[in-house]
Design an enzyme around this catalytic site. Sequence first.
Site, mmCIF file in Angstrom:
data_model
loop_
_atom_site.group_PDB
_atom_site.id
_atom_site.type_symbol
_atom_site.label_atom_id
_atom_site.label_comp_id
_atom_site.label_asym_id
_atom_site.label_seq_id
_atom_site.Cartn_x
_atom_site.Cartn_y
_atom_site.Cartn_z
ATOM 1 N N ASN A 190 -5.488 2.898 -12.707
ATOM 2 C CA ASN A 190 -4.477 1.960 -12.217
ATOM 3 C C ASN A 190 -3.102 2.592 -12.381
ATOM 4 O O ASN A 190 -2.899 3.424 -13.256
ATOM 5 C CB ASN A 190 -4.541 0.659 -13.032
ATOM 6 C CG ASN A 190 -3.527 -0.379 -12.567
ATOM 7 O OD1 ASN A 190 -3.334 -0.572 -11.357
ATOM 8 N ND2 ASN A 190 -2.855 -1.033 -13.489
ATOM 9 N N GLY A 236 0.776 -1.249 0.000
ATOM 10 C CA GLY A 236 0.000 0.000 0.000
ATOM 11 C C GLY A 236 0.801 1.289 0.000
ATOM 12 O O GLY A 236 0.329 2.313 0.495
ATOM 13 N N SER A 237 1.989 1.292 -0.605
ATOM 14 C CA SER A 237 2.745 2.552 -0.615
ATOM 15 C C SER A 237 2.086 3.580 -1.534
ATOM 16 O O SER A 237 2.147 4.784 -1.270
ATOM 17 C CB SER A 237 4.213 2.328 -0.989
ATOM 18 O OG SER A 237 4.340 1.969 -2.343
ATOM 19 N N ASN A 238 1.434 3.142 -2.589
ATOM 20 C CA ASN A 238 0.704 4.098 -3.442
ATOM 21 C C ASN A 238 -0.538 4.626 -2.732
ATOM 22 O O ASN A 238 -0.874 5.804 -2.866
ATOM 23 C CB ASN A 238 0.348 3.467 -4.789
ATOM 24 C CG ASN A 238 1.533 3.496 -5.748
ATOM 25 O OD1 ASN A 238 1.905 4.555 -6.252
ATOM 26 N ND2 ASN A 238 2.154 2.338 -5.969
ATOM 27 N N HIS A 247 0.825 1.401 -13.085
ATOM 28 C CA HIS A 247 1.591 0.232 -13.524
ATOM 29 C C HIS A 247 3.075 0.616 -13.565
ATOM 30 O O HIS A 247 3.416 1.681 -14.084
ATOM 31 C CB HIS A 247 1.103 -0.209 -14.914
ATOM 32 C CG HIS A 247 1.822 -1.422 -15.416
ATOM 33 N ND1 HIS A 247 1.578 -2.683 -14.912
ATOM 34 C CD2 HIS A 247 2.811 -1.566 -16.334
ATOM 35 C CE1 HIS A 247 2.380 -3.550 -15.513
ATOM 36 N NE2 HIS A 247 3.140 -2.897 -16.385
HETATM 37 C C1 GRF Z 1 3.303 -0.878 -7.574
HETATM 38 O O1 GRF Z 1 4.570 -1.083 -8.140
HETATM 39 C C2 GRF Z 1 2.265 -0.638 -8.637
HETATM 40 O O2 GRF Z 1 2.773 0.028 -9.750
HETATM 41 C C3 GRF Z 1 1.849 -2.030 -9.007
HETATM 42 O O3 GRF Z 1 1.866 -2.748 -7.808
HETATM 43 C C4 GRF Z 1 2.775 -2.145 -6.896
HETATM 44 C C5 GRF Z 1 2.002 -1.836 -5.657
HETATM 45 O O4 GRF Z 1 2.803 -1.318 -4.643
HETATM 46 N N1 GRF Z 1 0.572 -2.035 -9.680
HETATM 47 P P1 GRF Z 1 2.151 -0.671 -3.355
HETATM 48 O O5 GRF Z 1 1.242 -1.746 -2.748
HETATM 49 O O6 GRF Z 1 1.376 0.535 -3.773
HETATM 50 O O7 GRF Z 1 3.285 -0.332 -2.452
#
Ligand code: GRF
Length: 202
Positions: free
Chosen positions: A107, A12-14, A109
């Site tokens: 999304n 969940g870093s994003n 990616h």
């Molecule tokens: C990220 O690299 C994103 O681009 C991909 O999955 C990963 C998720 O990372 N779709 P996080 O859970 O957001 O840290």
Amino acid sequence: MTNIAVLVSGRGSNLQAIIDSIEEGDLRARISVVISDARDAYALLRAKKHGIEAVFVDPEKYSSKELYEKEVLKTLEKHNAELILLAGYMRILGKTLLSAYKNRILNIHPALLPAFPGLHAQKQAFEQGVKVAGCTVHFVDEKLDGGPIIMQSCVEVKEDDTDKSLADSILEQEHKIYPEAVKLFVENRLSIEGRKVKILHS
Ligand code: GRF
């Protein structure tokens, strides 16, 4: 204010980048729910820490993707979600969610699409020997990692990079462009014209 739902499966870093952007006042939106298909996803804890409703919907309980997504849809509707963000969500979306949220699912990616769709994109790019890698925010449609592109950011691949260090540099860019792209969406500044996404000036 736009109600956002974030779908996650892992660290969940994003999600955190989106939360931070909201808390800093850059992104004027609200995360009304975080939904995970994995019980122990760290993303669920991140949500709770910030007082955001965090829900685990157990895929094992449903005999088909359709039934699973109907349950997810119920949760989305309960929380009045207007926009879905996939943030490390490891499932391919089916018709139920795609049609209920047409052009309202984004999304992130970790590659410069259309190159390297699918899993382990950073490793695919590294092993291919590319000189420039990066990440993409795009609308989600029925084609895997294939919807219209909203924003991309690139990083140079250095001689001493490893697939791990490259993934870290890409992730740093992900955390910048995902909140920016979401901001454009919530400000109603994205217009889809076929394959192209036009950014309208405010
Ligand atoms: C990220 O690299 C994103 O681009 C991909 O999955 C990963 C998720 O990372 N779709 P996080 O859970 O957001 O840290």
